[in-house]
Design a protein around this motif. Structure first.
Motif, PDB file in Angstrom:
ATOM      1  N   GLU A  17      89.966  22.949  16.669  1.00 31.40           N
ATOM      2  CA  GLU A  17      89.577  21.971  15.558  1.00 31.40           C
ATOM      3  C   GLU A  17      88.724  20.846  16.454  1.00 31.40           C
ATOM      4  O   GLU A  17      87.866  19.969  15.735  1.00 31.40           O
ATOM      5  N   SER A  18      88.997  20.635  17.784  1.00 34.59           N
ATOM      6  CA  SER A  18      88.234  19.427  18.243  1.00 34.59           C
ATOM      7  C   SER A  18      87.357  19.944  19.572  1.00 34.59           C
ATOM      8  O   SER A  18      86.542  19.055  20.168  1.00 34.59           O
ATOM      9  N   ASP A  19      87.317  21.129  19.842  1.00 34.87           N
ATOM     10  CA  ASP A  19      86.426  21.659  21.155  1.00 34.87           C
ATOM     11  C   ASP A  19      86.354  23.135  21.122  1.00 34.87           C
ATOM     12  O   ASP A  19      86.700  23.939  20.360  1.00 34.87           O
ATOM     13  N   SER A  20      85.552  23.319  21.992  1.00 35.16           N
ATOM     14  CA  SER A  20      84.915  24.894  22.077  1.00 35.16           C
ATOM     15  C   SER A  20      85.096  25.103  23.861  1.00 35.16           C
ATOM     16  O   SER A  20      85.137  24.359  24.766  1.00 35.16           O
ATOM     17  N   GLY A  21      85.168  26.665  23.909  1.00 34.00           N
ATOM     18  CA  GLY A  21      85.499  27.053  25.390  1.00 34.00           C
ATOM     19  C   GLY A  21      84.320  28.097  25.566  1.00 34.00           C
ATOM     20  O   GLY A  21      83.184  28.040  24.858  1.00 34.00           O
ATOM     21  N   CYS A  22      84.479  28.490  26.759  1.00 27.06           N
ATOM     22  CA  CYS A  22      83.494  29.423  27.412  1.00 27.06           C
ATOM     23  C   CYS A  22      83.396  30.733  26.808  1.00 27.06           C
ATOM     24  O   CYS A  22      84.415  31.455  26.118  1.00 27.06           O
ATOM     25  N   ASN A  23      81.986  31.112  26.468  1.00 27.27           N
ATOM     26  CA  ASN A  23      82.015  32.205  25.601  1.00 27.27           C
ATOM     27  C   ASN A  23      82.396  33.624  26.487  1.00 27.27           C
ATOM     28  O   ASN A  23      82.096  33.729  27.498  1.00 27.27           O
ATOM     29  N   MET A  24      82.892  34.639  25.582  1.00 31.76           N
ATOM     30  CA  MET A  24      82.926  35.920  26.297  1.00 31.76           C
ATOM     31  C   MET A  24      82.431  36.867  25.449  1.00 31.76           C
ATOM     32  O   MET A  24      82.516  36.867  24.221  1.00 31.76           O
ATOM     33  N   GLU A  25      81.953  37.962  26.266  1.00 30.73           N
ATOM     34  CA  GLU A  25      81.490  39.200  25.650  1.00 30.73           C
ATOM     35  C   GLU A  25      82.005  40.420  26.211  1.00 30.73           C
ATOM     36  O   GLU A  25      82.468  40.546  27.451  1.00 30.73           O
ATOM     37  N   VAL A  26      82.423  41.388  25.515  1.00 29.93           N
ATOM     38  CA  VAL A  26      82.735  42.505  25.872  1.00 29.93           C
ATOM     39  C   VAL A  26      82.198  44.032  25.072  1.00 29.93           C
ATOM     40  O   VAL A  26      81.903  43.753  23.813  1.00 29.93           O
ATOM     41  N   GLU A  27      81.863  44.746  25.960  1.00 28.49           N
ATOM     42  CA  GLU A  27      81.216  46.139  25.355  1.00 28.49           C
ATOM     43  C   GLU A  27      82.136  47.115  25.130  1.00 28.49           C
ATOM     44  O   GLU A  27      83.209  47.170  25.663  1.00 28.49           O
ATOM     45  N   SER A  28      81.862  47.916  24.023  1.00 27.40           N
ATOM     46  CA  SER A  28      82.864  49.204  23.825  1.00 27.40           C
ATOM     47  C   SER A  28      82.554  50.004  24.798  1.00 27.40           C
ATOM     48  O   SER A  28      81.438  50.443  25.334  1.00 27.40           O
ATOM     49  N   LYS A  29      83.577  50.946  25.054  1.00 30.67           N
ATOM     50  CA  LYS A  29      83.444  52.010  26.167  1.00 30.67           C
ATOM     51  C   LYS A  29      82.884  53.293  25.403  1.00 30.67           C
ATOM     52  O   LYS A  29      82.324  54.314  25.836  1.00 30.67           O
ATOM     53  N   ASN A  30      83.266  53.336  23.970  1.00 32.48           N
ATOM     54  CA  ASN A  30      82.843  54.632  23.362  1.00 32.48           C
ATOM     55  C   ASN A  30      81.844  54.177  22.163  1.00 32.48           C
ATOM     56  O   ASN A  30      81.711  52.935  21.886  1.00 32.48           O
TER      57      ASN A  30
END
Length: 565
Positions: A205-218
């Motif tokens: 509600e008050s803050d945001s954090g570090c973006n994370m990206e993940v790719e599929s293996k298949n």
């Protein structure tokens, strides 16, 4: 300004800090994560940061040196702490290196980390993703979502999810195309053969954090196409309002039972092995559940991991909450979900029947049973009843008692099931009476769902709908050695079956029949709609259930009920 994410709970001996360091000149883009003791000095902490960051940079420098001997690397010092290249600032003043980290953790406001003239604003206990994974199986037309999502200080509903695809075969430039947003994504035909990537910016509600990206293996694969439940969904396109609500009950076939040699070779040899795999089946299960737009969902044979990583996370994003219990030590059990927009949970309780035979209403019947073999068998079962008490948000005076159970399955155990069924209905009724006493101004109504492993001709259906089972009932003698004499049963709730008695709620080559029910108080509710069951032609198209289009050996029940005025 760049951001570094500090995680520390008061009383802990360690703290964690993470940041993403990007240097386009050196072609560095790296996430760094540190876990340190709070009693170490700032200097020691900074030296560790220095060592790890410089290790990456030096590798890049060495590679460039080999490619370009003229590269000037003298600008990169070897001891950045001493030369002031890595430091901590508090109120824009350099922190004394001898200060202990724990002193800074008491008040991390206006704390900054400087690395090679790059400034990182330190944010304590901001939303943070610990782990995020994509599933191994992704099918066109079925919901895809993170198979694992672990986070801290994060509200998934506030977080931002985006989906991308990349043609794994033809796209060598690593270009990703945005294809959707939200926690759930449904791949389409154009995604076949493509990898997917999900990015998440965790928020609260008050803050945001570090973006994370993940790719599929298949890559995304073609799905089975239209399933019989898609036809049933034509009757449940819209959610209900007011005094009407939709309820479903479904034994989803636990992976612990489907993923065995016996199941594959004996029970379901006609079903392709990939279609028995839970990574495949859970996509069909979730699509089926979502498409019914139910307000109350009672599930049986739910694996703990499926509840925690698939059902609850996905349904939570659709405004459901849930409760779950395993059947004693076994890692599968019962789950009940409810629409949070329409109901609030007042209470939740459960009973492992064999562990609570001193339940007052049941103990009277128990004392009449003289066959020790029967008692031993009854007490060896882990059959459980869970009860969720819900208050309607639209009609505050209406309270629903939702029972959910899965009774013993052996063919020669009608007598055991009958006792379990009696325990179940009386246990739910006692809770209802207690809730009524606590809320005298409210109307308290009972619903009981589940896989009762009992056909309509047996005693359980008679007990529920006729309120009485005589001592002459054949169920008492379903096993000659465990026969029960001189016992009759009565219960006081006026119940009926919302979906009637379909010809099949379970269909396999070994057995087919009606085993599942949604029992309701017929003086409290009226049935507005019964969602049609699949035809026998649909059930037999692939020999039996489960199949490539039926994810379980049971068929879901769904009905629309309305509270009487």
């Amino acid at each position: 300004m760049n951001e570094a994410f500090l995680r520390y709970e008061k009383g802990s001996e360690v703290f964690d800090i993470s940041f993403r360091y990007v240097d386009e000149t050196m072609n560095v883009d790296r996430q760094f994560n540190f876990s340190r003791q709070i009693t170490e000095s700032v200097n020691n902490f900074l030296k560790r940061v220095d060592t790890n960051v410089c290790k990456i940079i030096n590798r890049k420098v060495e590679r460039k040196r080999k490619k370009n001997a003229a590269l000037d690397t003298s600008a990169l010092p070897n001891d950045n702490v001493d030369t002031g290249k890595i430091m901590l600032l508090k109120d824009d003043i350099k922190v004394d290196g001898n200060v202990l980290c724990k002193n800074l953790l008491q008040d991390s406001a206006k704390l900054k980390l400087v690395i090679f003239e790059k400034m990182f604003l330190v944010k304590q206990n901001a939303p943070y993703i610990i782990n995020m994974l994509l599933p191994s199986s992704m099918l066109v037309g079925f919901p895809t979502y993170p198979s694992k999502f672990e986070s801290l200080y994060t509200d998934k509903k506030q977080s931002i999810f985006n989906w991308y695809k990349n043609d794994a075969i033809n796209n060598k430039s690593n270009v990703w195309t945005h294809v959707g947003s939200g926690f759930l994504y449904e791949p389409n035909v154009s995604d076949i053969g493509c990898n997917l990537k999900i990015s998440c910016e965790p928020r609260n509600e008050s803050d945001s954090g570090c973006n994370m990206e993940v790719e599929s293996k298949n890559v995304v694969e073609a799905g089975p196409g239209p399933c019989p439940f898609d036809i049933r969904h034509q009757f449940t396109k819209h959610k209900l309002l007011g005094r009407s609500f939709r309820i479903m009950s479904y034994n989803i076939l636990a992976d612990t039972y489907a993923d065995s040699d016996f199941s594959k070779d004996v029970l379901y040899p006609y079903c392709p092995q990939y279609a028995l795999d839970m990574d495949y089946r859970k996509q069909l299960i979730l699509k089926e559940i979502i498409g019914f737009n139910s307000d109350i969902i009672c599930l049986q044979e739910v694996d703990r991991s499926v509840y925690e990583h698939d059902l609850l996370p996905s349904l939570y994003m659709l405004n459901y909450d849930g409760v779950f219990i395993t059947k004693n030590e076994i890692n599968e059990g019962l789950a009940t979900f409810f629409n949070q927009e329409r109901f609030e949970k007042l209470r939740f309780e459960y009973s492992v029947i064999a562990k609570n035979i001193d339940f007052p209403r049941f103990t009277t019947i128990w004392s009449k049973i003289n066959n020790n073999k029967t008692k031993e068998r009854f007490c060896s079962r882990n059959t459980t009843i869970q009860v969720t008490t819900l208050r309607s948000k639209e009609n505050q005076s209406e309270i629903l008692i939702i029972g959910n159970t899965h009774l013993y399955f052996k063919p020669d155990a009608d007598h055991i099931r009958l006792l379990q069924g009696y325990y179940t209905i009386t246990y739910v009724h006692e809770i209802a009476k207690k809730i009524q006493e606590e809320n005298p101004e409210c109307n308290v109504s009972v619903l009981l769902c589940g896989d009762f492993n009992s056909v309509p001709e047996c005693g359980i259906y008679q007990l529920m709908t006729k309120n009485y089972v005589p001592e002459t009932c054949e169920d008492w003698r379903s096993n000659t050695d465990e026969a029960i004499e001189n016992v009759s049963l009565t219960q006081d709730l006026c119940m009926s079956s919302a979906c009637g008695t379909p010809q099949y709620t379970n269909y396999t080559p070994e057995f087919s029949g009606c085993l599942d029910y949604i029992f309701y108080e017929k003086d409290k509710f009226e049935v507005e709609q019964i969602i049609p069951m699949p035809s026998k032609e649909e059930l037999t198209l692939h020999t039996g259930l489960p199949s490539v289009v039926f994810p379980s050996d049971h068929i879901s029940l769904c009905a629309d009920l309305k509270l009487k005025e």
